[in-house]
Design a protein around this motif. Structure first.
Motif, short mmCIF file in Angstrom:
data_model
loop_
_atom_site.label_atom_id
_atom_site.label_comp_id
_atom_site.label_asym_id
_atom_site.label_seq_id
_atom_site.Cartn_x
_atom_site.Cartn_y
_atom_site.Cartn_z
N THR A 46 -8.25 19.77 -2.83
CA THR A 46 -8.90 18.89 -3.81
C THR A 46 -7.88 18.03 -4.55
O THR A 46 -8.07 16.82 -4.71
N SER A 47 -6.80 18.63 -5.00
CA SER A 47 -5.79 17.87 -5.75
C SER A 47 -5.14 16.80 -4.89
O SER A 47 -4.92 15.68 -5.34
N ARG A 48 -4.85 17.13 -3.63
CA ARG A 48 -4.18 16.15 -2.76
C ARG A 48 -5.10 14.98 -2.43
O ARG A 48 -4.68 13.82 -2.46
N ILE A 49 -6.35 15.27 -2.12
CA ILE A 49 -7.29 14.19 -1.82
C ILE A 49 -7.52 13.33 -3.06
O ILE A 49 -7.54 12.09 -2.98
N THR A 50 -7.68 13.96 -4.21
CA THR A 50 -7.90 13.23 -5.45
C THR A 50 -6.75 12.29 -5.76
O THR A 50 -6.94 11.12 -6.10
N LEU A 51 -5.52 12.78 -5.63
CA LEU A 51 -4.35 11.96 -5.93
C LEU A 51 -4.19 10.80 -4.94
O LEU A 51 -3.78 9.70 -5.33
N LYS A 52 -4.52 11.02 -3.70
CA LYS A 52 -4.46 9.93 -2.71
C LYS A 52 -5.45 8.83 -3.09
O LYS A 52 -5.13 7.63 -3.00
N GLU A 53 -6.64 9.23 -3.50
CA GLU A 53 -7.65 8.24 -3.91
C GLU A 53 -7.20 7.50 -5.16
O GLU A 53 -7.41 6.28 -5.29
N MET A 54 -6.57 8.22 -6.09
CA MET A 54 -6.08 7.58 -7.30
C MET A 54 -5.00 6.57 -6.99
O MET A 54 -4.95 5.48 -7.57
N ALA A 55 -4.10 6.90 -6.07
CA ALA A 55 -3.02 5.98 -5.69
C ALA A 55 -3.59 4.70 -5.10
O ALA A 55 -3.11 3.60 -5.39
N ARG A 56 -4.62 4.82 -4.28
CA ARG A 56 -5.23 3.63 -3.70
C ARG A 56 -5.88 2.76 -4.78
O ARG A 56 -5.83 1.54 -4.72
N LYS A 57 -6.49 3.41 -5.77
CA LYS A 57 -7.16 2.65 -6.82
C LYS A 57 -6.20 1.85 -7.68
O LYS A 57 -6.57 0.81 -8.23
N ILE A 58 -4.96 2.35 -7.83
CA ILE A 58 -4.00 1.57 -8.62
C ILE A 58 -3.21 0.61 -7.76
O ILE A 58 -2.24 0.00 -8.20
N GLY A 59 -3.62 0.48 -6.47
CA GLY A 59 -3.08 -0.58 -5.64
C GLY A 59 -2.04 -0.21 -4.62
O GLY A 59 -1.46 -1.09 -3.99
N ASP A 60 -1.77 1.08 -4.42
CA ASP A 60 -0.78 1.47 -3.42
C ASP A 60 -1.50 1.93 -2.16
O ASP A 60 -2.10 3.00 -2.12
N GLN B 236 -0.05 2.43 0.82
CA GLN B 236 0.80 3.14 1.75
C GLN B 236 0.39 4.62 1.82
O GLN B 236 -0.33 5.12 0.97
N GLU B 237 0.86 5.29 2.85
CA GLU B 237 0.58 6.72 2.97
C GLU B 237 1.19 7.45 1.78
O GLU B 237 2.37 7.33 1.48
N PHE B 238 0.37 8.21 1.09
CA PHE B 238 0.76 8.88 -0.15
C PHE B 238 0.71 10.38 0.07
O PHE B 238 -0.28 10.92 0.57
N GLN B 239 1.78 11.07 -0.33
CA GLN B 239 1.78 12.52 -0.22
C GLN B 239 2.42 13.14 -1.46
O GLN B 239 3.15 12.47 -2.19
N ILE B 240 2.11 14.41 -1.68
CA ILE B 240 2.65 15.14 -2.81
C ILE B 240 3.73 16.10 -2.31
O ILE B 240 3.49 16.90 -1.40
N LEU B 241 4.91 16.00 -2.91
CA LEU B 241 6.03 16.89 -2.59
C LEU B 241 6.42 17.64 -3.86
O LEU B 241 5.85 17.41 -4.92
N LYS B 242 7.38 18.53 -3.75
CA LYS B 242 7.88 19.27 -4.92
C LYS B 242 9.39 19.15 -5.01
O LYS B 242 10.07 19.15 -3.98
N ASP B 243 9.89 19.05 -6.26
CA ASP B 243 11.33 18.97 -6.45
C ASP B 243 11.95 20.36 -6.41
O ASP B 243 11.27 21.36 -6.13
N GLY C 76 4.62 12.45 -6.51
CA GLY C 76 4.01 11.67 -5.45
C GLY C 76 5.04 10.78 -4.77
O GLY C 76 6.02 10.36 -5.39
N LYS C 77 4.80 10.48 -3.49
CA LYS C 77 5.77 9.67 -2.77
C LYS C 77 5.09 8.85 -1.68
O LYS C 77 4.21 9.35 -0.97
N THR C 78 5.48 7.59 -1.59
CA THR C 78 5.14 6.74 -0.44
C THR C 78 6.46 6.36 0.22
O THR C 78 7.52 6.84 -0.18
N ASN C 79 6.40 5.49 1.20
CA ASN C 79 7.64 5.07 1.87
C ASN C 79 8.57 4.31 0.94
O ASN C 79 9.78 4.27 1.16
N SER C 80 8.00 3.70 -0.11
CA SER C 80 8.81 2.82 -0.95
C SER C 80 8.91 3.24 -2.41
O SER C 80 9.68 2.65 -3.16
#
Length: 209
Positions: A56-70, A72-79, A86-90
């Motif tokens: 749920t969190s990953r799908i939600t964040l991907k949708e949020m990223a698209r809504k703010i205009g990104d 690109q492929e969006f994924q969640i990583l951890k430091d 969150g990270k895209t190619n750029s």
């Protein structure tokens, strides 16, 4: 607040997106929306409950990223400390995630850190834990609001700082100025807190102002 997220976004000194989503089921369709790395992380989730929260969190964040205009492929990583981002190619994004049995709350920003938390309004915090939650100088605040609400406020601030279990809640001091609340630890930079009730949950958003 009629639309609390819209009102919060108007207060923020930076662009951000928020979403409160109901937990979805784990299905072939939902899994197909995950990146290869996210699918590997999903396999490490030992309980079905944790798997549903993760998806749920990953799908939600991907949708949020698209809504703010990104787009690109969006994924969640951890430091290295286990904090999500969150990270895209750029570009990288600041991310904060919280969940209950029924909902996932996500915050996303391109430029500024933030912290979010939520808990059910009817969740009971044992009184014996009050000393572990409240700061010695915030007795007035602690007496004015439910303890579970105070919990969400402090948890959001701790997530903002990215310190997780390395910080005790009673180290965090909450203060009020008129209708505004702030959080800080010792003499560090203080954060502003937005705290409100939505869908029978207490929600909190913490950010530096």
């Amino acid at each position: 607040m009629n639309n609390p997220f819209s009102e919060i976004k108007e207060l923020l000194p930076f662009e951000a997106a928020f979403s409160l989503s109901e937990i979805v089921s784990v299905s072939s369709e939902s899994i197909s929306r995950l990146s290869t790395e996210e699918k590997r992380e999903l396999e490490l989730c030992k309980s079905h409950k944790r798997q549903r929260e993760f998806v749920t969190s990953r799908i939600t964040l991907k949708e949020m990223a698209r809504k703010i205009g990104d787009r690109q492929e969006f994924q969640i990583l951890k430091d290295e400390l286990g904090q999500p981002f969150g990270k895209t190619n750029s570009q990288e994004f600041f991310v904060s995630i919280a969940h209950t049995d029924d909902y996932v709350l996500c915050g996303l920003s391109r430029d500024h850190p933030l912290g979010v938390d939520l808990e059910p309004v009817d969740r009971t915090v044992p009184s014996r834990l009050k000393h572990r939650i409240t700061h010695s100088k915030e007795t007035d605040v602690a007496s004015e609001i439910p303890l579970i609400r105070l919990w969400t406020i402090k948890e959001a601030y701790i997530k903002l700082r990215g310190q997780g279990l390395r910080m005790n809640m009673n180290q965090v001091q909450i203060t009020r100025e008129s209708d505004r609340m702030f959080a800080k630890i010792n003499n560090d930079k203080r954060a502003k807190i937005c705290s409100f009730r939505l869908k029978n949950n207490w929600l909190a958003v913490a950010y530096y102002h």
